[in-house]
Design an enzyme around this catalytic site. Structure first.
Site, PDB file in Angstrom:
ATOM      1  N   GLU A 137     -11.758   1.959   1.536  1.00 45.99           N
ATOM      2  CA  GLU A 137     -10.431   2.831   1.366  1.00 45.99           C
ATOM      3  C   GLU A 137     -10.373   3.516   2.467  1.00 45.99           C
ATOM      4  O   GLU A 137     -11.245   4.597   2.886  1.00 45.99           O
ATOM      5  CB  GLU A 137     -10.036   3.498   0.101  1.00 45.99           C
ATOM      6  CG  GLU A 137      -8.787   3.852   0.115  1.00 45.99           C
ATOM      7  CD  GLU A 137      -8.428   4.320  -1.406  1.00 45.99           C
ATOM      8  OE1 GLU A 137      -7.387   4.897  -1.480  1.00 45.99           O
ATOM      9  OE2 GLU A 137      -9.318   4.312  -2.299  1.00 45.99           O
ATOM     10  N   ALA A 183     -15.288  10.530  -4.015  1.00 49.21           N
ATOM     11  CA  ALA A 183     -15.909   9.262  -4.745  1.00 49.21           C
ATOM     12  C   ALA A 183     -14.843   8.173  -4.483  1.00 49.21           C
ATOM     13  O   ALA A 183     -13.701   8.292  -4.004  1.00 49.21           O
ATOM     14  CB  ALA A 183     -16.017   9.413  -6.284  1.00 49.21           C
ATOM     15  N   GLU A 228     -13.229   4.268  -6.228  1.00 51.61           N
ATOM     16  CA  GLU A 228     -12.986   3.675  -7.555  1.00 51.61           C
ATOM     17  C   GLU A 228     -13.140   2.093  -7.344  1.00 51.61           C
ATOM     18  O   GLU A 228     -12.515   1.446  -7.994  1.00 51.61           O
ATOM     19  CB  GLU A 228     -11.715   3.973  -8.131  1.00 51.61           C
ATOM     20  CG  GLU A 228     -10.361   3.271  -7.105  1.00 51.61           C
ATOM     21  CD  GLU A 228      -9.896   4.224  -6.229  1.00 51.61           C
ATOM     22  OE1 GLU A 228      -8.704   3.923  -5.766  1.00 51.61           O
ATOM     23  OE2 GLU A 228     -10.711   5.132  -5.689  1.00 51.61           O
ATOM     24  N   ASN A 229     -14.075   1.583  -6.383  1.00 51.27           N
ATOM     25  CA  ASN A 229     -14.241   0.226  -5.943  1.00 51.27           C
ATOM     26  C   ASN A 229     -14.545  -0.511  -7.518  1.00 51.27           C
ATOM     27  O   ASN A 229     -15.263   0.345  -8.441  1.00 51.27           O
ATOM     28  CB  ASN A 229     -15.511   0.049  -5.362  1.00 51.27           C
ATOM     29  CG  ASN A 229     -15.504   0.909  -4.203  1.00 51.27           C
ATOM     30  OD1 ASN A 229     -14.719   0.749  -3.335  1.00 51.27           O
ATOM     31  ND2 ASN A 229     -16.522   1.812  -4.109  1.00 51.27           N
ATOM     32  N   HIS A 237     -11.571  10.828 -13.078  1.00 54.05           N
ATOM     33  CA  HIS A 237     -10.664  10.202 -12.057  1.00 54.05           C
ATOM     34  C   HIS A 237     -10.936   8.816 -11.669  1.00 54.05           C
ATOM     35  O   HIS A 237     -10.116   8.005 -11.724  1.00 54.05           O
ATOM     36  CB  HIS A 237     -10.622  11.269 -10.634  1.00 54.05           C
ATOM     37  CG  HIS A 237      -9.659  10.763  -9.775  1.00 54.05           C
ATOM     38  ND1 HIS A 237      -8.229  11.472  -9.844  1.00 54.05           N
ATOM     39  CD2 HIS A 237      -9.640  10.117  -8.869  1.00 54.05           C
ATOM     40  CE1 HIS A 237      -7.423  10.740  -8.610  1.00 54.05           C
ATOM     41  NE2 HIS A 237      -8.426  10.156  -7.935  1.00 54.05           N
ATOM     42  N   GLU A 238     -12.250   8.642 -11.251  1.00 52.33           N
ATOM     43  CA  GLU A 238     -12.453   7.382 -10.597  1.00 52.33           C
ATOM     44  C   GLU A 238     -12.550   6.057 -11.777  1.00 52.33           C
ATOM     45  O   GLU A 238     -12.152   5.255 -11.602  1.00 52.33           O
ATOM     46  CB  GLU A 238     -13.883   7.140  -9.946  1.00 52.33           C
ATOM     47  CG  GLU A 238     -14.054   8.433  -8.957  1.00 52.33           C
ATOM     48  CD  GLU A 238     -12.901   8.296  -7.923  1.00 52.33           C
ATOM     49  OE1 GLU A 238     -12.425   7.164  -7.566  1.00 52.33           O
ATOM     50  OE2 GLU A 238     -12.665   9.399  -7.446  1.00 52.33           O
ATOM     51  N   HIS A 264      -9.063   5.285 -12.664  1.00 58.24           N
ATOM     52  CA  HIS A 264      -8.530   4.262 -11.518  1.00 58.24           C
ATOM     53  C   HIS A 264      -8.812   2.872 -11.803  1.00 58.24           C
ATOM     54  O   HIS A 264      -7.753   2.064 -11.174  1.00 58.24           O
ATOM     55  CB  HIS A 264      -9.109   4.451 -10.185  1.00 58.24           C
ATOM     56  CG  HIS A 264      -8.467   5.485  -9.267  1.00 58.24           C
ATOM     57  ND1 HIS A 264      -7.012   5.479  -8.847  1.00 58.24           N
ATOM     58  CD2 HIS A 264      -8.966   6.522  -8.432  1.00 58.24           C
ATOM     59  CE1 HIS A 264      -6.843   6.378  -8.238  1.00 58.24           C
ATOM     60  NE2 HIS A 264      -7.686   7.046  -7.797  1.00 58.24           N
ATOM     61  N   GLU A 322      -2.966   7.768  -6.710  1.00 56.48           N
ATOM     62  CA  GLU A 322      -3.549   8.808  -6.700  1.00 56.48           C
ATOM     63  C   GLU A 322      -2.826   9.943  -7.419  1.00 56.48           C
ATOM     64  O   GLU A 322      -3.639  10.665  -8.150  1.00 56.48           O
ATOM     65  CB  GLU A 322      -3.656   9.236  -5.296  1.00 56.48           C
ATOM     66  CG  GLU A 322      -4.794   8.525  -4.492  1.00 56.48           C
ATOM     67  CD  GLU A 322      -6.221   8.320  -5.200  1.00 56.48           C
ATOM     68  OE1 GLU A 322      -6.491   9.210  -5.905  1.00 56.48           O
ATOM     69  OE2 GLU A 322      -7.145   7.457  -4.656  1.00 56.48           O
TER      70      GLU A 322
END
Length: 907
Positions: A134, A275, A277-278, A310-311, A314, A333
């Site tokens: 990203e 970080a 979020e894959n 947060h991740e 996502h 986001e």
């Protein structure tokens, strides 16, 4: 490399889709080969002209072969340049008029991850292969339609030397793990959920793993794994606990269940972001996953918890439902920052979390909104998308979602979120799709609300009031406006939700409005949400028995600036009576802001006037510290004076030395007046208490360390010099015997900034480094503490530290800790004057030099590093001219489009 501007209005869906992507990545020390087989089909909505060329993105790739349906594509049938691969589809044997056309395209490329210093795409960090795709990093791995609206099912095969890289990971679930005839190892992964290329991830390295399990609400058992270097195995438990808490919270609050059999986190030391979020394989900066009491501060523990949450969040707000294009970045986001803020508030202190978020918004995002880099939450154009990972997109975007939550209420907002996720699962969508879901469940028209997404700048509210004692009417006039920003001089009125209450001498008063609707937030009608929609709104409160003190913007219900003159007694009433913790803190902040503004106008040698202005504030704090019923977290928050960066943001043009001097005079007055209270707090604290990263203990620790900083200030510069030796001993003892990093680093920072403890500070610095030199993240704290030191030779110290073995100018965490902290946070040192009192350009030229050097290796970090120079408009005369000259010196060089976009906008 082209610096072409991309516009939202020009968006077109691609002429081709990729349904399935089969990647074979052969990792070798000299060259890595990537075979990318794509199952593609034509977009039936694309025009005949659009179908003529299949334009794949690609950068820094060596093309080895290109095949379509198993047939080699001749060089005359495609074109290569620095931005990608264009295939002339009309020259190939394909029926482009067939709307059902599908085909296989295979691209074979070579890359050199070991030489990739940009940390985008596939690169090596400490001997480990990892990715960051990203926003547009996948194009450095293979030629591809690298845009968020192209969503594909991914199969990934990784071949490597298994003895060197025993851990080989990618998105989804593992399908195969075998040893090849050559002795090399092959691991295959499959992600069943279609995703854009920016969510692709790959990791290969010699890592250890901490495992746990989470059982979802439907009974599925999910394997949780955190991969780190062996030396960091003892620092993973907090991240694991945070992950499990996040999964449970998201099920409870949003009804979102995790959808794969495995969730993995990998800690990487060289990483541009916090970080990523894959899908199923989250790659984290080590600073956002590793935590242990001895090596991590309270803030560090809280950051790990927030970033893990947060991740994870996502997975739905960003992965299952993603962005149609990068203009919609805040769709994922902003929404996810709002969700992680809710989570952090539930896990700890809601008031502390709200104050922290608003402080960041006011000091940094408002500055962004008020400067040359101002942009809308959904911008109309960009040159380099990496430059739009900003506080406006994240923090202001979260405030917009919070306003929707405020306007709809908990239940309707949840219904809107459910509708949004269910309706758009597996899709790439827009901000309008999100707002439409909220509108549908509530029956509301949010057309005006969209101004928050479409207009740059911070709305401002001018407030005036009048109380008619005979009619028992209290009238408030509110004028809203927004200053011009680079993209527009004309601003349409915003829909602003104002959370209000009225306070009399005995407490809250009931709200009765004349000719105005309100949504009451309490059963006794003492709290209400009033919606402003016009440039001017006049409110009339009826049956008001006494002249009230109005509380506006409770909980910071909208990201606006308030201009409202209130006297000392009115603010004290809010500070002591308001049930909303944020408003109590904000009233205290306003008292401090007023005092600092008055002190700015006083002559530097007029100590009598200075004491007169400081006395009411000092007495208020003395009473606050003597009140045993006040939450320690609130006291610690109130004792934090407004930051210099926030004070600068509030002024059109800054006289920096006067502003800083006024702030320090007030800080010293509080230290002297409350010395005994601070001493009692410090002495009552149990330093031997076993460490816990829990809200209650963090609050007590924060208050104790705040007390220590005020005590040392009084001993160093005030009227308590006789006890300085005793205080220095206490500080040194805390440093030497602390059982946690918060206490140790706090003591070190207090010593570093006390003139009376120079020898002890030097000894502590040396001791700290020797103790922790093998702990990279702790060494970063050591660098940062010196970068933030208030001293006349701060720049020279930073320049010297650049040569220290602990510093690596290519590691983003090191750069942020030393150069970023000095230039962005040590504002008096960055804007220092020469010995003759004239503004100096030494720090500006230093930063320009650092940006240019870093830009050759990592344009993303270089662009973020130069932001302090873009604030030139806040300063006048010579200082402004020197800052612009430094920017101009960057503009005259050969620079990346990341840096050029910011420099040109700033100038």
């Amino acid at each position: 490399m082209s610096d072409k501007t991309i516009y939202l209005k020009d968006y077109r869906a691609p002429a081709y889709w990729i349904d399935r992507t089969d990647l074979y990545v052969d990792l070798r020390d000299d060259k890595t080969t990537v075979i990318n087989q794509m199952s593609m089909r034509i977009n039936p909505e694309a025009s005949a002209e659009e179908r003529l060329i299949l334009a794949l993105h690609g950068q820094e790739l060596e093309l080895l072969s290109l095949e379509l349906n198993g047939q080699i594509v001749a060089p005359d049938d495609y074109h290569l340049d620095g931005e990608g691969l264009s295939i002339y589809m009309d020259r190939l044997e394909l029926d482009l008029a067939n709307n059902a056309l599908s085909f296989e395209l295979t691209v074979k490329t070579q890359i050199e991850p070991q030489n990739n210093t940009s940390l985008e795409g596939l690169y090596k960090s400490s001997g480990m292969y990892c990715t960051q795709c990203e926003a547009e990093g996948f194009r450095k791995i293979s030629y591809y339609l690298d845009r968020p609206d192209v969503m594909s099912e991914f199969f990934t095969s990784i071949e490597a030397d298994g003895s060197v890289y025993p851990v080989m990971l990618s998105n989804g679930n593992k399908l195969e793990d075998t040893i090849l005839e050559s002795g090399r190892r092959l691991v295959r992964w499959h992600d069943p959920h279609k995703k854009p290329a920016y969510l692709f991830a790959l990791v290969a390295g010699d890592l250890e793993c901490v495992e746990d399990y989470f059982t979802t609400k439907s009974g599925r058992k999910v394997l949780l794994q955190i991969f780190v270097e062996a030396k960091d195995l003892d620092k993973c438990q907090h991240a694991m606990d945070s992950l499990k808490n996040s999964m449970s919270w998201d099920e409870e609050v949003y009804g979102r269940e995790y959808d794969l059999d495995i969730f993995m986190i990998v800690a990487v030391d060289d990483f541009n972001m916090g970080a990523m979020e894959n899908k199923g394989l989250n790659i984290f900066n080590t600073s956002c996953v590793l935590a242990k009491a001895e090596t991590t501060t309270d803030a560090g523990f809280q950051r790990v918890e927030a970033v893990v949450a947060h991740e994870y969040f996502h997975n739905w707000s960003g992965n299952r439902v993603t962005c149609r294009d990068w203009f919609q970045l805040s769709l994922k986001e902003g929404f996810t920052v709002f969700r992680d803020a809710q989570f952090s508030a539930d896990m700890g202190s809601a008031t502390v979390k709200r104050v922290e978020d608003v402080s960041l918004l006011r000091s940094a995002q408002f500055a962004e909104d008020g400067g040359p880099l101002a942009h809308a939450v959904r911008p109309a154009s960009f040159v380099e998308i990496s430059n739009f990972y900003t506080l406006t997109i994240y923090e202001k975007g979260a405030e917009i979602v919070r306003m929707l939550h405020t306007l709809l209420g908990e239940e309707l907002f949840r219904q809107g979120a459910d509708l949004y996720f269910d309706r758009h699962d597996g899709q790439a969508v827009t901000v309008e799709d999100f707002v439409a879901a909220m509108a549908e469940v509530s029956g509301r028209d949010f057309k005006q609300f969209m101004n928050w997404y479409q207009q740059a700048g911070t709305p401002e509210l001018n407030i005036s009031e009048n109380y008619d004692e005979v009619a028992r009417e209290y009238k408030v006039r509110i004028e809203q406006y927004c200053r011009p920003t680079p993209e527009s001089n004309e601003k349409q009125p915003y829909l602003v939700p104002l959370n209000v209450s009225l306070w009399g001498e005995a407490g809250a008063l009931a709200i009765r409005l004349k000719d105005q609707e309100a949504d009451f937030e309490s059963s006794d009608n003492t709290q209400a949400i009033i919606e402003l929609t016009e440039e001017v709104t006049e409110l009339c409160f009826c049956d008001v028995p006494e002249r009230p003190v109005i509380s506006l913007l409770r909980g910071f219900s909208a990201p606006v600036k308030l201009h409202f003159q209130r006297d000392h007694q009115q603010l004290l009433r809010l500070m002591t009576m308001e049930s909303d913790g944020f408003t109590r803190w904000d009233a205290c902040q306003t008292l401090l802001l007023n005092a600092i503004a008055e002190l700015e106008t006083v002559a530097s040698d007029d100590t009598k006037e200075q004491q007169y202005l400081c006395q009411p504030i000092a007495e208020a704090f003395k009473a606050l510290l003597q009140d045993d019923n006040v939450d320690p977290a609130m006291v610690a928050l109130m004792l934090q004076l407004p930051s210099l960066s926030y004070l600068i943001e509030l002024r059109q043009e800054v006289q920096l030395e006067k502003l800083d001097a006024a702030r320090e005079i007030l800080r010293l007055a509080i230290a002297n007046a409350c010395f005994q209270e601070f001493k009692a707090i410090y002495q009552a604290y149990d330093h031997a208490e076993a460490y816990q990263a829990k809200a209650g203990q963090i609050a007590k620790r924060s208050l104790k360390n705040m007390a220590l900083s005020y005590l040392m200030l009084a001993a160093d510069k005030g009227d308590q010099g006789t006890v300085s030796e005793q205080l220095i001993r206490s500080c040194v003892e805390q440093f030497q015997h602390a059982n946690n990093m918060s206490d140790q680093i706090s003591a070190l920072q207090v010593l570093l900034n006390a003139n009376c403890a120079e020898q002890q500070a030097k000894q502590a610095l040396d001791s700290f480094y020797q103790q922790w030199k093998s702990e990279t993240l702790v060494v970063n704290l050591w660098l940062q503490s010196q970068a933030l030191r208030r001293s006349s030779d701060a720049l020279e110290q930073v320049d010297t530290l650049k040569q220290h073995p602990a510093y690596d100018g290519l590691n983003p965490n090191k750069v942020r800790s030393l150069i970023g902290a000095f230039c962005g946070q040590n504002l008096m040192a960055f804007h220092a004057s020469d010995d003759d009192g004239q503004p100096s350009d030494k720090a500006y030229q230093f930063l320009a030099k650092e940006v240019l050097a870093l830009d050759k290796h990592n344009p993303q970090i270089a662009a973020r590093l130069l932001v302090p120079l873009t604030r030139w408009h806040k300063f006048g005369g010579t200082r402004q001219s020197l800052m612009k000259t430094a920017l101009q010196s960057i503009a005259e060089r050969e620079i990346s489009k990341d840096v050029r976009e910011l420099v040109e906008k700033s100038l």
